[in-house]
Design a protein around this motif. Structure first.
Motif, PDB file in Angstrom:
ATOM      1  N   ALA A   1     -24.054   0.187  12.942  1.00 52.27           N
ATOM      2  CA  ALA A   1     -25.244   0.986  12.622  1.00 52.27           C
ATOM      3  C   ALA A   1     -25.018   1.780  11.329  1.00 52.27           C
ATOM      4  CB  ALA A   1     -25.592   1.919  13.785  1.00 52.27           C
ATOM      5  N   ALA A   2     -23.809   2.316  11.158  1.00 51.46           N
ATOM      6  CA  ALA A   2     -23.505   3.084   9.943  1.00 51.46           C
ATOM      7  C   ALA A   2     -23.534   2.179   8.708  1.00 51.46           C
ATOM      8  CB  ALA A   2     -22.142   3.768  10.075  1.00 51.46           C
ATOM      9  N   ILE A   3     -23.040   0.960   8.834  1.00 53.06           N
ATOM     10  CA  ILE A   3     -23.112  -0.008   7.726  1.00 53.06           C
ATOM     11  C   ILE A   3     -24.569  -0.257   7.352  1.00 53.06           C
ATOM     12  CG2 ILE A   3     -22.778  -2.442   7.121  1.00 53.06           C
ATOM     13  CD1 ILE A   3     -20.174  -2.355   8.808  1.00 53.06           C
ATOM     14  N   GLU A   4     -25.402  -0.501   8.366  1.00 53.03           N
ATOM     15  CA  GLU A   4     -26.816  -0.791   8.103  1.00 53.03           C
ATOM     16  C   GLU A   4     -27.509   0.400   7.446  1.00 53.03           C
ATOM     17  OE1 GLU A   4     -28.317  -3.755   8.445  1.00 53.03           O
ATOM     18  OE2 GLU A   4     -26.413  -4.609   9.109  1.00 53.03           O
ATOM     19  N   ASP A   5     -27.068   1.626   7.762  1.00 51.91           N
ATOM     20  CA  ASP A   5     -27.651   2.810   7.125  1.00 51.91           C
ATOM     21  C   ASP A   5     -27.155   2.981   5.688  1.00 51.91           C
ATOM     22  OD1 ASP A   5     -29.026   3.415   9.419  1.00 51.91           O
ATOM     23  OD2 ASP A   5     -27.583   4.895  10.151  1.00 51.91           O
ATOM     24  N   ARG A   6     -25.884   2.666   5.449  1.00 55.07           N
ATOM     25  CA  ARG A   6     -25.261   2.991   4.168  1.00 55.07           C
ATOM     26  C   ARG A   6     -25.440   1.917   3.093  1.00 55.07           C
ATOM     27  NH1 ARG A   6     -20.384   5.621   3.003  1.00 55.07           N
ATOM     28  NH2 ARG A   6     -20.245   5.932   0.744  1.00 55.07           N
ATOM     29  N   PHE A   7     -25.381   0.647   3.466  1.00 55.91           N
ATOM     30  CA  PHE A   7     -25.331  -0.421   2.468  1.00 55.91           C
ATOM     31  C   PHE A   7     -26.557  -0.535   1.560  1.00 55.91           C
ATOM     32  CE2 PHE A   7     -21.703  -3.649   3.040  1.00 55.91           C
ATOM     33  CZ  PHE A   7     -20.795  -2.642   3.312  1.00 55.91           C
ATOM     34  N   PRO A   8     -27.789  -0.313   2.069  1.00 54.97           N
ATOM     35  CA  PRO A   8     -28.950  -0.528   1.190  1.00 54.97           C
ATOM     36  C   PRO A   8     -28.860   0.251  -0.125  1.00 54.97           C
ATOM     37  CG  PRO A   8     -29.672  -0.318   3.447  1.00 54.97           C
ATOM     38  CD  PRO A   8     -28.194   0.004   3.452  1.00 54.97           C
ATOM     39  N   ALA A   9     -28.332   1.473  -0.097  1.00 54.21           N
ATOM     40  CA  ALA A   9     -28.259   2.290  -1.316  1.00 54.21           C
ATOM     41  C   ALA A   9     -27.262   1.736  -2.322  1.00 54.21           C
ATOM     42  CB  ALA A   9     -27.891   3.727  -0.947  1.00 54.21           C
ATOM     43  N   LEU A  10     -26.294   0.961  -1.861  1.00 51.79           N
ATOM     44  CA  LEU A  10     -25.249   0.440  -2.749  1.00 51.79           C
ATOM     45  C   LEU A  10     -25.538  -0.987  -3.199  1.00 51.79           C
ATOM     46  CD1 LEU A  10     -22.220   1.661  -0.604  1.00 51.79           C
ATOM     47  CD2 LEU A  10     -23.061   2.713  -2.715  1.00 51.79           C
ATOM     48  N   ALA A  11     -26.504  -1.618  -2.571  1.00 51.99           N
ATOM     49  CA  ALA A  11     -26.720  -3.047  -2.766  1.00 51.99           C
ATOM     50  C   ALA A  11     -27.530  -3.321  -4.021  1.00 51.99           C
ATOM     51  CB  ALA A  11     -27.442  -3.622  -1.549  1.00 51.99           C
ATOM     52  N   GLY A  12     -27.261  -4.470  -4.632  1.00 49.53           N
ATOM     53  CA  GLY A  12     -28.129  -4.988  -5.675  1.00 49.53           C
ATOM     54  C   GLY A  12     -29.325  -5.674  -5.028  1.00 49.53           C
ATOM     55  N   PRO A  13     -30.267  -6.173  -5.856  1.00 50.40           N
ATOM     56  CA  PRO A  13     -31.496  -6.771  -5.296  1.00 50.40           C
ATOM     57  C   PRO A  13     -31.234  -8.010  -4.433  1.00 50.40           C
ATOM     58  CG  PRO A  13     -31.371  -7.070  -7.696  1.00 50.40           C
ATOM     59  CD  PRO A  13     -30.264  -6.145  -7.324  1.00 50.40           C
ATOM     60  N   ARG A  14     -30.085  -8.689  -4.653  1.00 49.74           N
ATOM     61  CA  ARG A  14     -29.831  -9.904  -3.882  1.00 49.74           C
ATOM     62  C   ARG A  14     -28.581  -9.802  -3.008  1.00 49.74           C
ATOM     63  NH1 ARG A  14     -32.393 -14.594  -5.755  1.00 49.74           N
ATOM     64  NH2 ARG A  14     -33.679 -14.275  -7.593  1.00 49.74           N
ATOM     65  N   THR A  15     -28.031  -8.619  -2.930  1.00 48.35           N
ATOM     66  CA  THR A  15     -26.872  -8.460  -2.052  1.00 48.35           C
ATOM     67  C   THR A  15     -27.283  -8.787  -0.606  1.00 48.35           C
ATOM     68  OG1 THR A  15     -26.230  -6.591  -3.429  1.00 48.35           O
ATOM     69  CG2 THR A  15     -25.038  -6.874  -1.363  1.00 48.35           C
ATOM     70  N   VAL A  16     -26.414  -9.480   0.101  1.00 49.75           N
ATOM     71  CA  VAL A  16     -26.654  -9.707   1.536  1.00 49.75           C
ATOM     72  C   VAL A  16     -25.402  -9.298   2.302  1.00 49.75           C
ATOM     73  CG1 VAL A  16     -28.397 -11.515   1.347  1.00 49.75           C
ATOM     74  CG2 VAL A  16     -25.977 -12.144   1.274  1.00 49.75           C
ATOM     75  N   TRP A  17     -25.611  -8.793   3.536  1.00 51.86           N
ATOM     76  CA  TRP A  17     -24.483  -8.474   4.407  1.00 51.86           C
ATOM     77  C   TRP A  17     -24.857  -8.849   5.835  1.00 51.86           C
ATOM     78  CZ3 TRP A  17     -27.506  -5.020   1.826  1.00 51.86           C
ATOM     79  CH2 TRP A  17     -28.273  -4.122   2.588  1.00 51.86           C
ATOM     80  N   THR A  18     -23.884  -9.267   6.603  1.00 48.75           N
ATOM     81  CA  THR A  18     -24.163  -9.880   7.901  1.00 48.75           C
ATOM     82  C   THR A  18     -23.045  -9.609   8.900  1.00 48.75           C
ATOM     83  OG1 THR A  18     -25.225 -11.714   6.731  1.00 48.75           O
ATOM     84  CG2 THR A  18     -24.717 -12.067   9.062  1.00 48.75           C
ATOM     85  N   THR A  19     -23.415  -9.094  10.055  1.00 43.73           N
ATOM     86  CA  THR A  19     -22.502  -9.071  11.198  1.00 43.73           C
ATOM     87  C   THR A  19     -22.816 -10.326  12.005  1.00 43.73           C
ATOM     88  OG1 THR A  19     -22.457  -6.665  11.223  1.00 43.73           O
ATOM     89  CG2 THR A  19     -21.759  -7.786  13.233  1.00 43.73           C
ATOM     90  N   GLY A  20     -21.972 -11.337  11.852  1.00 45.71           N
ATOM     91  CA  GLY A  20     -22.264 -12.649  12.439  1.00 45.71           C
ATOM     92  C   GLY A  20     -21.840 -12.773  13.878  1.00 45.71           C
ATOM     93  N   ASP A  21     -20.830 -11.986  14.276  1.00 47.37           N
ATOM     94  CA  ASP A  21     -20.386 -12.091  15.669  1.00 47.37           C
ATOM     95  C   ASP A  21     -19.854 -10.746  16.151  1.00 47.37           C
ATOM     96  OD1 ASP A  21     -20.140 -13.401  18.058  1.00 47.37           O
ATOM     97  OD2 ASP A  21     -18.205 -14.308  17.615  1.00 47.37           O
ATOM     98  N   ILE A  22     -20.041 -10.505  17.429  1.00 44.12           N
ATOM     99  CA  ILE A  22     -19.538  -9.315  18.119  1.00 44.12           C
ATOM    100  C   ILE A  22     -18.986  -9.784  19.459  1.00 44.12           C
ATOM    101  CG2 ILE A  22     -20.220  -7.182  19.331  1.00 44.12           C
ATOM    102  CD1 ILE A  22     -22.356  -6.740  17.211  1.00 44.12           C
ATOM    103  N   ARG A  23     -17.798  -9.318  19.816  1.00 44.17           N
ATOM    104  CA  ARG A  23     -17.258  -9.620  21.153  1.00 44.17           C
ATOM    105  C   ARG A  23     -16.730  -8.361  21.809  1.00 44.17           C
ATOM    106  NH1 ARG A  23     -15.595 -15.800  21.311  1.00 44.17           N
ATOM    107  NH2 ARG A  23     -17.133 -16.369  19.735  1.00 44.17           N
TER     108      ARG A  23
END
Lengths: 402, 402
Positions: B237-259
């Protein structure tokens, strides 16, 4: 009247003998209807017969020892099977307390080992069967949660399939007493040796599923995503933020599992699922938490992903009866003054089923380090012996009608 | 000089013939060194020979068609294997564009199918082998990600084990061109028919593990918990809150798996793990995101659970070369004026390996609905044919040295 004394060595010897059936490290692996579990049931039936009780195993796998004498009885019991690779006292303690009490008092005690309290095949199957709360159709539908083996097949292999299921005669009993390890660290932390259970918590369980759009994690821009995993994480975080204000002092809530699909590093999850539960003794608290959860789910549904509660199940909180609680408290106060407390049970027990048909109560002994459902689970010998003496004296008191 | 015209029917016929090898619904299931994949490699070698090229399959499974004539060449290629139950054009399109271009131009074109771009056994094994970036020790260590079959065994069964691995002669080539489906929806959404790739994103991948204390979800009070699952959720959740401000227009980030472990409804998770990645073409953006992630992980470590980044891996962003980009853009502008754009590639491709040794560029054609890595992946026939004509004209232009 002098109170009869239990035989602490005999009690511990029985518990250690039982521990050898399916021993795993310092604990026990004895899942329901495993070879070891069936052996333990026969072992118990033999011990009950030895104690002069009319012993039998019935059509759901419950083991009973019935007092042959006339007069009203006290029913005692717990369970024999364990969680996988779990502790030696969880269940066994309460069953052997019943056996020892029957031996010491000589009359008036029935002893039961309720089948499958640990839920390998279903939910409280043995005690519900005994209380008339389990139908044939449910038995048809039950299967082992890990192997998928149908309950009917497991009963058949165990040799119990063709036997009748014993049902309760409520007029026979003054009440039901069950002893159990605490499975928490509260008694130990407060330097107490006994807990008298006031109520068994109710629990509500939810399976919540999110539906987004599975996509390539490199080529799908953030704005275009419907990421089911992120939607799930935001709901769990919102629950953690919201619940403390609504909770009572002992409310607990747990997200026990999360699954993302397909769960690959470079794929935006298209589906995500979680299992969530909460517990409390107060139905009003449970209702408030469920209403809050429904609101948070509705909030989540306003995001890019679909969200649905795909399964709800619940057990109601179960208050223990005043009379048996008082008998336990009086005995505890006599034998360990100031070293006992009233407390709720955060875990489920067969007593919550029996409480629907008989005045019921439970006694807790401390768990070292609060550990349970692990082979390291343990209780100090002197606490095991003290607990049994308290149990027996409370039973004697209840039988005498005081 | 009139530009040579490709044969659109022949191009589509080749693609459809190849689709039949491992067909799954409307797509293809052709994982690396499956029976179908080996068949596809032989099928291609036959087609390359038929086109007059010197065709061979080498010791890592790469298929080559080499022009026999003297003079400098243009290298073209992509890959033949697919993700599981995936699309018919992902990889195949670029290989068949190379074949068709070789046939149309008659000389100057080498064609390659790089083995295992899809990563069933490793990371860009074929193109790295060709570029001298793959050692024998790494080949020894590679195994199928699903079955665990060692790469050496798979090469042996496929009949390629004893062959030499072909290495690049850089002086032979003017450059490298690769065509591929976009795997995103950007061209379609903008009503464009061609993308000229400016750079392939770099990616950084992290496995992050949380260590708490496994406990009974009914008896362990909230204040006493060390819930690894909740700690994980709070980080995501903290990543999802923080990353948009640091991202460029095409930056992508993904949590692909959780166990969560053990992942049971009534057990407080004692361990939890996630896989997280982000991608961008700008190394400065990647650095800023990694620094932010490290800060958030350090914040998380101040909570009740332990947290550690247990694995980091990365690929650097790869800029495409100006000359080949210009050749593609000029051809696109001639054939589809105003219907093309420059764009980065969010997905990885063999071109990022070849770019380390040759001036390289890529051409994208639209993916219908942006779908890829799914059997429904598709591209309109007219876009497939247009793309090949652009590809061939750009190749001719590069060969002529203009």
């Amino acid at each position: 009247m002098p109170m009869p004394a239990i035989d602490g060595d005999r009690l511990l010897r029985d518990l250690h003998d039982l521990r050898e059936i399916g021993q795993y490290k310092t604990g026990v692996h004895r899942p329901t209807f495993s070879r070891q579990d069936v052996e333990a049931r026969h072992w118990l039936a033999y011990r009950l017969a030895e104690a002069g009780l009319d012993a039998a195993i019935d059509g759901i796998g419950n083991v009973y020892g019935r007092d042959r004498a006339p007069g009203r009885k006290l029913l005692t019991g717990s369970h024999l099977e364990t969680q996988n690779h779990a502790g030696w006292l969880d269940g066994a303690l309460g069953v052997i307390y019943g056996l020892e009490t029957a031996r010491v008092l000589g009359h008036g005690i029935d002893v039961a080992a309720w089948c499958d309290e640990e839920g390998h095949f279903g939910s409280f199957l043995g005690s519900r069967s005994f209380c008339g709360l389990l139908g044939e159709a449910e038995i048809d539908a039950c299967a082992n949660r890990e192997t998928g083996v149908p309950l009917r097949d497991a009963l058949d292999r165990s040799g119990f399939a063709d036997r009748p299921r014993r049902k309760i005669e409520t007029a026979r009993y003054r009440g039901y007493l069950e002893a159990h390890i605490e499975q928490g660290a509260e008694l130990e932390e407060r330097h107490l040796r006994l807990g008298i259970v006031t109520a068994i918590v109710g629990s509500r369980r939810f399976r919540i599923a999110f539906t987004g759009e599975q996509n390539h994690a490199g080529t799908t821009r953030m704005a275009a995503r419907k990421d089911a995993g992120v939607a799930l994480v935001r709901l769990v975080a919102a629950i953690e933020d919201r619940f403390p204000a609504l909770a009572g002092p002992r409310t607990v809530w747990t997200t026990g599992d999360i699954r993302l699909h397909p769960g690959a590093p470079s794929v935006v999850p298209g589906r995500a699922e979680l299992i969530f539960q909460f517990r409390d003794t107060d139905p009003a608290v449970l209702d408030a938490l469920e209403a809050a959860l429904d609101e948070l789910v509705a909030d989540a549904a306003r995001g890019p992903c679909g969200v649905a509660v795909v399964q709800r199940s619940s057990t109601a909180p179960s208050a223990m009866a005043p009379g048996p609680q008082r008998a336990l408290r009086d005995a505890a106060q006599r034998l360990a003054p100031g070293q006992h407390q009233a407390m709720p049970s955060g875990a489920g027990h067969d007593a919550q089923i029996l409480a629907q048909v008989l005045p019921s109560a439970m006694l807790f002994v401390p768990s070292i380090g609060g550990i349970s459902h692990h082979y390291a689970e343990n209780t100090r010998d002197e606490d095991i012996v003290l607990g049994c003496q308290v149990f027996t004296e409370a039973a004697a008191s209840l039988l005498s009608g005081r």
